[in-house]
Design an enzyme around this catalytic site. Structure first.
Site, PDB file in Angstrom:
ATOM      1  CG  ASP A  66      18.804 -28.948  -9.398  1.00 14.08           C
ATOM      2  OD1 ASP A  66      17.797 -29.516  -9.835  1.00 14.08           O
ATOM      3  OD2 ASP A  66      19.930 -29.487  -9.383  1.00 14.08           O
TER       4      ASP A  66
ATOM      5  CG  ASP B 128      12.839 -33.008 -16.217  1.00 16.92           C
ATOM      6  OD1 ASP B 128      12.544 -33.523 -15.117  1.00 16.92           O
ATOM      7  OD2 ASP B 128      12.455 -33.468 -17.302  1.00 16.92           O
TER       8      ASP B 128
ATOM      9  CB  THR C  62      18.539 -33.392 -10.541  1.00 17.18           C
ATOM     10  OG1 THR C  62      17.776 -32.199 -10.744  1.00 17.18           O
ATOM     11  CG2 THR C  62      19.723 -33.064  -9.644  1.00 17.18           C
TER      12      THR C  62
ATOM     13  CB  SER D 240      11.260 -43.727 -15.328  1.00 14.28           C
ATOM     14  OG  SER D 240      12.242 -43.532 -14.335  1.00 14.28           O
TER      15      SER D 240
ATOM     16  CG  HIS E 127      10.631 -46.003 -11.578  1.00 14.04           C
ATOM     17  ND1 HIS E 127      11.070 -46.419 -10.336  1.00 14.04           N
ATOM     18  CD2 HIS E 127      10.554 -44.658 -11.506  1.00 14.04           C
ATOM     19  CE1 HIS E 127      11.244 -45.362  -9.558  1.00 14.04           C
ATOM     20  NE2 HIS E 127      10.946 -44.291 -10.248  1.00 14.04           N
TER      21      HIS E 127
END
Length: 358
Positions: A110, A177, A179, A242, A245
């Site tokens: 990152d 994007d 990580t 996701s 989620h």
């Protein structure tokens, strides 16, 4: 010493020198401005965002050039992401907790990607605002030059310059994007992304997949190197959501579209947007809709929003509101992304998702 018979006028010498200085000033003023802005003479970067450097009134930037630099930045960042992952020395640490209580992870991938991407863009366009996910460490400042060449594929799609006021531009960088998936060595989900918004509206988007070296880019009302698929299933769609989620979305999605609906858990917002498109990458799954129900950061979604918009698609909050890429760095209203579908009809079908997100 002047040749015999020729006398040099002091006034003439002075005028000549002044003219020479004027020429040098015009040649190098923009070049030097990029460096001064990086080293504290035009506004120091910090805290993950850099304000606009001081610039003359009426300064403009060419969006076509910004697209070329954005593609290069995403690729350069991707090289760092790939190099660190292949070294297997990630220096993984937590920046804190997300709103859902998970670790907000950061790696040297990152950090190094962010440095390459930020300073390439900042050197090329010192007068625009740049927002990035990771903190910009002034101790690691570097000047990364751009050769000002626009790739042929961009020139083919966008034949003429597209000038806009520099003060209207905001750049959003996501240097890595997915990580979490990166630390788990789930490489297909990882992307690097750059988005350029003009007056808060997404106009340029770049999504780069470092491990397959595939890059998608688009300019709204300009052109793109990616396209939509020929058909989508609106009745029983495949919905990409996701990984962390998926349960919250699955319950409402099945109630809305029926038990034949397929839920695809995936990492990374960039990967999820590419799932809606015709992407020549064997590792890329295909979906008909992208739904997210919780808080999300704008650098995660801006590039995908721009690409979808350029192709005639839509990305809105779950209540159908357009997302503005100014101000705060996140949105509360979840998101719904679609292409070649009746987007507002989909919004009306999902009235309970926004409540679920809160």
């Amino acid at each position: 010493m002047a040749p015999m018979g020729i006398r040099l006028s002091p006034l003439g010498v002075a005028v000549f020198c002044l003219l020479g200085l004027g020429v040098l000033y015009h040649l190098y003023s923009g070049f030097l401005a990029g460096r001064f802005s990086l080293f504290g003479l035009g506004g120091e970067p910090g805290g993950g965002a850099a304000g606009p450097a001081a610039s003359a009134d009426g300064a403009t930037v060419d969006l076509r050039e910004m697209l070329a630099v954005s593609v290069l930045a995403a690729v350069r960042g991707g090289e760092e992401v790939r190099r660190v992952r292949e070294s297997n020395v990630l220096h993984e640490k937590s920046k804190g907790k997300t709103r859902e209580g998970a670790d907000d992870k950061m790696t040297s991938g990152d950090v190094l990607s962010n440095r390459k991407m930020f300073y390439l863009l900042k050197t090329a366009f010192p007068s625009v605002q740049i927002n990035t996910e990771e903190h910009v460490d002034t101790a690691d400042q570097e000047v990364i030059l751009w050769d000002r060449k626009i790739p042929e594929d961009i020139l083919k799609e966008i034949a003429t310059p597209q000038e806009v006021p520099a003060e209207s531009v905001t750049v959003w960088i996501d240097p890595l994007d997915a990580t979490q998936e990166y630390t788990e060595d789930l490489r297909k989900y990882v992307t690097t992304m750059v988005c350029v918004a003009v007056n808060g509206k997404p106009v340029l988007g770049v999504i780069h997949k470092p491990f397959s070296e595939y890059t998608a880019w688009a300019m709204v009302d300009g052109g793109s190197n990616v396209k939509a698929r020929t058909s989508y299933n609106e009745k029983t769609p495949r919905i990409v959501v996701s990984r962390s989620h998926s349960g919250m979305v699955k319950q409402v999605a099945l109630q809305t579209f029926g038990n034949q609906t397929t839920i695809i858990p995936a990492g990374g917002a960039g990967y999820k947007v590419l799932a809606l498109l015709d992407v020549p990458d064997k590792s890329q799954e295909k979906a008909d809709l992208y739904i997210h129900v919780t808080y999300i950061k704008k650098w995660d979604i801006c590039a995908g929003n721009a690409i979808l918009k350029a192709l005639g698609g839509h990305m809105t909050t779950l209540s159908g509101e357009e997302i503005s890429y100014t101000g705060s760095d996140g949105i509360e209203g979840g998101l719904l992304a679609s292409i070649r579908m009746n987007h507002q009809a989909l919004v009306r079908k999902l009235p309970d998702l926004e409540k679920t997100g809160h």
